[in-house]
Design a protein around this motif. Sequence first.
Motif, PDB file in Angstrom:
ATOM      1  N   GLY A  14       0.910  -1.109   0.292  1.00  0.00           N
ATOM      2  CA  GLY A  14       0.069  -0.234  -0.020  1.00  0.00           C
ATOM      3  C   GLY A  14       0.874   1.525   0.080  1.00  0.00           C
ATOM      4  N   CYS A  15       2.157   1.033   0.096  1.00  0.00           N
ATOM      5  CA  CYS A  15       2.996   2.312   0.322  1.00  0.00           C
ATOM      6  C   CYS A  15       3.612   2.975  -1.043  1.00  0.00           C
ATOM      7  CB  CYS A  15       4.076   1.938   1.229  1.00  0.00           C
ATOM      8  SG  CYS A  15       5.473   3.383   1.404  1.00  0.00           S
ATOM      9  N   PRO A  16       3.313   4.160  -1.317  1.00  0.00           N
ATOM     10  CA  PRO A  16       3.944   4.602  -2.496  1.00  0.00           C
ATOM     11  C   PRO A  16       5.309   4.918  -2.662  1.00  0.00           C
ATOM     12  CG  PRO A  16       2.799   6.431  -1.274  1.00  0.00           C
ATOM     13  CD  PRO A  16       2.339   4.959  -0.444  1.00  0.00           C
ATOM     14  N   PHE A  17       6.176   5.062  -1.410  1.00  0.00           N
ATOM     15  CA  PHE A  17       7.262   5.078  -1.240  1.00  0.00           C
ATOM     16  C   PHE A  17       7.973   3.891  -1.703  1.00  0.00           C
ATOM     17  CE2 PHE A  17       5.467   8.254   1.599  1.00  0.00           C
ATOM     18  CZ  PHE A  17       6.187   9.573   0.857  1.00  0.00           C
ATOM     19  N   ALA A  18       7.640   2.866  -1.058  1.00  0.00           N
ATOM     20  CA  ALA A  18       7.971   1.413  -1.329  1.00  0.00           C
ATOM     21  C   ALA A  18       7.512   0.878  -2.794  1.00  0.00           C
ATOM     22  CB  ALA A  18       7.210   0.246  -0.393  1.00  0.00           C
ATOM     23  N   GLN A  19       6.692   1.477  -3.455  1.00  0.00           N
ATOM     24  CA  GLN A  19       6.194   1.217  -4.842  1.00  0.00           C
ATOM     25  C   GLN A  19       7.547   1.813  -5.698  1.00  0.00           C
ATOM     26  OE1 GLN A  19       2.882   2.476  -6.563  1.00  0.00           O
ATOM     27  NE2 GLN A  19       3.108   1.295  -8.553  1.00  0.00           N
ATOM     28  N   ARG A  20       7.833   2.986  -5.436  1.00  0.00           N
ATOM     29  CA  ARG A  20       9.089   3.442  -6.032  1.00  0.00           C
ATOM     30  C   ARG A  20      10.330   2.537  -6.014  1.00  0.00           C
ATOM     31  NH1 ARG A  20       9.817   9.420  -3.152  1.00  0.00           N
ATOM     32  NH2 ARG A  20       8.454  10.722  -4.619  1.00  0.00           N
ATOM     33  N   ALA A  21      10.415   2.045  -5.042  1.00  0.00           N
ATOM     34  CA  ALA A  21      11.643   1.002  -4.930  1.00  0.00           C
ATOM     35  C   ALA A  21      11.289  -0.289  -5.657  1.00  0.00           C
ATOM     36  CB  ALA A  21      12.094   0.413  -3.530  1.00  0.00           C
ATOM     37  N   ASP A  38       3.971  -5.729   7.614  1.00  0.00           N
ATOM     38  CA  ASP A  38       2.685  -5.234   7.920  1.00  0.00           C
ATOM     39  C   ASP A  38       2.609  -3.854   8.809  1.00  0.00           C
ATOM     40  OD1 ASP A  38       0.072  -4.857   8.978  1.00  0.00           O
ATOM     41  OD2 ASP A  38      -0.317  -6.617   9.670  1.00  0.00           O
ATOM     42  N   LEU A  39       2.278  -2.842   8.161  1.00  0.00           N
ATOM     43  CA  LEU A  39       2.608  -1.303   8.947  1.00  0.00           C
ATOM     44  C   LEU A  39       1.528  -1.340  10.018  1.00  0.00           C
ATOM     45  CD1 LEU A  39       3.261   0.767   5.753  1.00  0.00           C
ATOM     46  CD2 LEU A  39       5.011  -0.155   7.342  1.00  0.00           C
ATOM     47  N   GLN A  40       0.585  -2.055  10.223  1.00  0.00           N
ATOM     48  CA  GLN A  40      -0.311  -1.904  11.238  1.00  0.00           C
ATOM     49  C   GLN A  40      -0.032  -2.812  12.556  1.00  0.00           C
ATOM     50  OE1 GLN A  40      -1.765  -0.791   8.343  1.00  0.00           O
ATOM     51  NE2 GLN A  40      -2.027   1.094   9.653  1.00  0.00           N
ATOM     52  N   ASN A  41       0.788  -3.908  12.085  1.00  0.00           N
ATOM     53  CA  ASN A  41       1.168  -4.808  13.065  1.00  0.00           C
ATOM     54  C   ASN A  41       2.638  -4.993  12.799  1.00  0.00           C
ATOM     55  OD1 ASN A  41       1.053  -6.476  15.024  1.00  0.00           O
ATOM     56  ND2 ASN A  41       0.282  -8.192  13.999  1.00  0.00           N
ATOM     57  N   LYS A  42       3.638  -4.033  13.020  1.00  0.00           N
ATOM     58  CA  LYS A  42       5.049  -4.032  12.539  1.00  0.00           C
ATOM     59  C   LYS A  42       5.606  -5.130  13.417  1.00  0.00           C
ATOM     60  CE  LYS A  42       6.060   0.453  11.255  1.00  0.00           C
ATOM     61  NZ  LYS A  42       6.282   1.270  11.800  1.00  0.00           N
ATOM     62  N   PRO A  43       6.415  -6.099  12.596  1.00  0.00           N
ATOM     63  CA  PRO A  43       7.175  -7.060  13.424  1.00  0.00           C
ATOM     64  C   PRO A  43       8.181  -6.497  14.458  1.00  0.00           C
ATOM     65  CG  PRO A  43       7.490  -7.299  11.192  1.00  0.00           C
ATOM     66  CD  PRO A  43       6.791  -6.090  11.511  1.00  0.00           C
ATOM     67  N   ALA A  53      14.643   3.768  11.322  1.00  0.00           N
ATOM     68  CA  ALA A  53      13.493   4.719  11.075  1.00  0.00           C
ATOM     69  C   ALA A  53      11.980   4.042  11.159  1.00  0.00           C
ATOM     70  CB  ALA A  53      13.691   5.547   9.962  1.00  0.00           C
ATOM     71  N   SER A  54      12.192   2.749  11.140  1.00  0.00           N
ATOM     72  CA  SER A  54      11.037   1.902  11.326  1.00  0.00           C
ATOM     73  C   SER A  54       9.940   2.078   9.920  1.00  0.00           C
ATOM     74  CB  SER A  54      10.177   1.998  12.554  1.00  0.00           C
ATOM     75  OG  SER A  54       9.107   1.091  12.622  1.00  0.00           O
ATOM     76  N   LYS A  55      10.468   2.497   8.828  1.00  0.00           N
ATOM     77  CA  LYS A  55       9.535   2.780   7.751  1.00  0.00           C
ATOM     78  C   LYS A  55       9.872   1.794   6.491  1.00  0.00           C
ATOM     79  CE  LYS A  55       8.643   7.396   8.601  1.00  0.00           C
ATOM     80  NZ  LYS A  55       8.695   9.058   8.501  1.00  0.00           N
ATOM     81  N   VAL A  56       9.239   1.682   5.545  1.00  0.00           N
ATOM     82  CA  VAL A  56       9.512   0.889   4.244  1.00  0.00           C
ATOM     83  C   VAL A  56       9.411   1.980   3.398  1.00  0.00           C
ATOM     84  CG1 VAL A  56       8.451  -1.449   4.854  1.00  0.00           C
ATOM     85  CG2 VAL A  56       7.053   0.408   3.851  1.00  0.00           C
ATOM     86  N   PRO A  57      10.209   1.795   2.216  1.00  0.00           N
ATOM     87  CA  PRO A  57      11.107   0.696   1.893  1.00  0.00           C
ATOM     88  C   PRO A  57      12.369   0.801   2.739  1.00  0.00           C
ATOM     89  CG  PRO A  57      11.275   2.505   0.192  1.00  0.00           C
ATOM     90  CD  PRO A  57      10.071   2.969   1.195  1.00  0.00           C
ATOM     91  N   ALA A  58      12.962  -0.416   2.754  1.00  0.00           N
ATOM     92  CA  ALA A  58      14.373  -0.462   3.231  1.00  0.00           C
ATOM     93  C   ALA A  58      14.953  -1.750   2.697  1.00  0.00           C
ATOM     94  CB  ALA A  58      14.277  -0.717   4.775  1.00  0.00           C
ATOM     95  N   ALA A  79      17.807   2.758   3.334  1.00  0.00           N
ATOM     96  CA  ALA A  79      16.565   3.147   3.621  1.00  0.00           C
ATOM     97  C   ALA A  79      16.536   4.479   2.725  1.00  0.00           C
ATOM     98  CB  ALA A  79      16.000   3.154   5.023  1.00  0.00           C
ATOM     99  N   GLU A  80      15.220   5.068   2.497  1.00  0.00           N
ATOM    100  CA  GLU A  80      14.584   6.078   1.778  1.00  0.00           C
ATOM    101  C   GLU A  80      14.421   5.855   0.367  1.00  0.00           C
ATOM    102  OE1 GLU A  80      13.497   9.141   2.473  1.00  0.00           O
ATOM    103  OE2 GLU A  80      13.387   8.669   4.830  1.00  0.00           O
ATOM    104  N   SER A  81      13.206   6.060   0.012  1.00  0.00           N
ATOM    105  CA  SER A  81      12.860   5.439  -1.346  1.00  0.00           C
ATOM    106  C   SER A  81      13.936   6.004  -2.472  1.00  0.00           C
ATOM    107  CB  SER A  81      11.457   5.753  -1.682  1.00  0.00           C
ATOM    108  OG  SER A  81      11.192   7.215  -1.525  1.00  0.00           O
ATOM    109  N   LEU A  82      14.048   7.403  -2.491  1.00  0.00           N
ATOM    110  CA  LEU A  82      14.780   7.989  -3.591  1.00  0.00           C
ATOM    111  C   LEU A  82      16.416   7.567  -3.442  1.00  0.00           C
ATOM    112  CD1 LEU A  82      13.211  11.520  -3.646  1.00  0.00           C
ATOM    113  CD2 LEU A  82      12.629   9.580  -5.193  1.00  0.00           C
TER     114      LEU A  82
END
Length: 236
Positions: A14-21, A38-43, A53-58, A79-82
């Motif tokens: 669902g993440c547009p930043f991850a879609q870039r990667a 799962d961003l709602q229930n992060k491991p 930073a606990s974000k996707v993408p990585a 990390a960081e999509s760009l």
Amino acid sequence: MTAVAPLTLYTNKGCPFAQRAVIALKETKIPHDEVEIDLQNKPVWYQPNINPASKVPAVVYGAKQEDKTVAPAGAVKLAESLVLVEFFAELAPDSHLLPSDPVLRAKARFFITLVGDKFNPAWQGYATKGAGEEAVIAAINQIVGELDPEGPYVLGKEWSIADTAIAPFVGRLYLIAKNDLGNWKAGEGPKFLEKIENIAKWEKYAQALLARPSFKESFPDDYLVESFKRRYTARK
Ligand SMILES: N[C@@H](CCC(=O)N[C@@H](CS)C(=O)NCC(=O)O)C(=O)O
């Protein structure tokens, strides 16, 4: 393509930043593994072991990784999509994702700043916070001014980091407008879409983005419609 070390992408559909990667990996054809987070229930292992930073993408890159919950010795965490998009482009120079001409590189990077500073805040403000459409139209016109005259992509015939950076967001804007899911009066989404479809050079570009296989294969329309319905209706 030059040999590339083992690579794992941590992503979320669902993440547009991850879609870039994901788009960049498809364009470069770099072999890799993907782990859906799962961003709602992060491991619990994700932040300490993979991305502070606990974000996707990585990404974990550089050494064989048997256990995806930890980066092995000799691997790097990125990390960081760009940053990731440029990293993949540099691993696969034959993909032309990052042009070899410095002027074209600068143009692509300038375009990416427009996406982050103008286009995204404008359409997200319009779709989610009830801001006017004028800023979106102004951002679109500014983007149009940067497009190669022949197209179909920002720099011309070759798909680049610039197209990769904007495509997930154009996809979401069109989906939200077409399905009338924004935080606006009922019926406004399709009317807005008609307005931007009339900006001929923009529409030609937007359709080229939406038709690109790397974009289509990583854009789960139905899933996104359901998640936008939940998110935006909650705000109304
Ligand atoms: N600037 C980051 C943004 C990434 C981002 O915001 N990802 C969101 C999902 S779309 C995320 O992982 N959020 C999880 C959280 O904040 O806990 C990038 O370009 O990669």
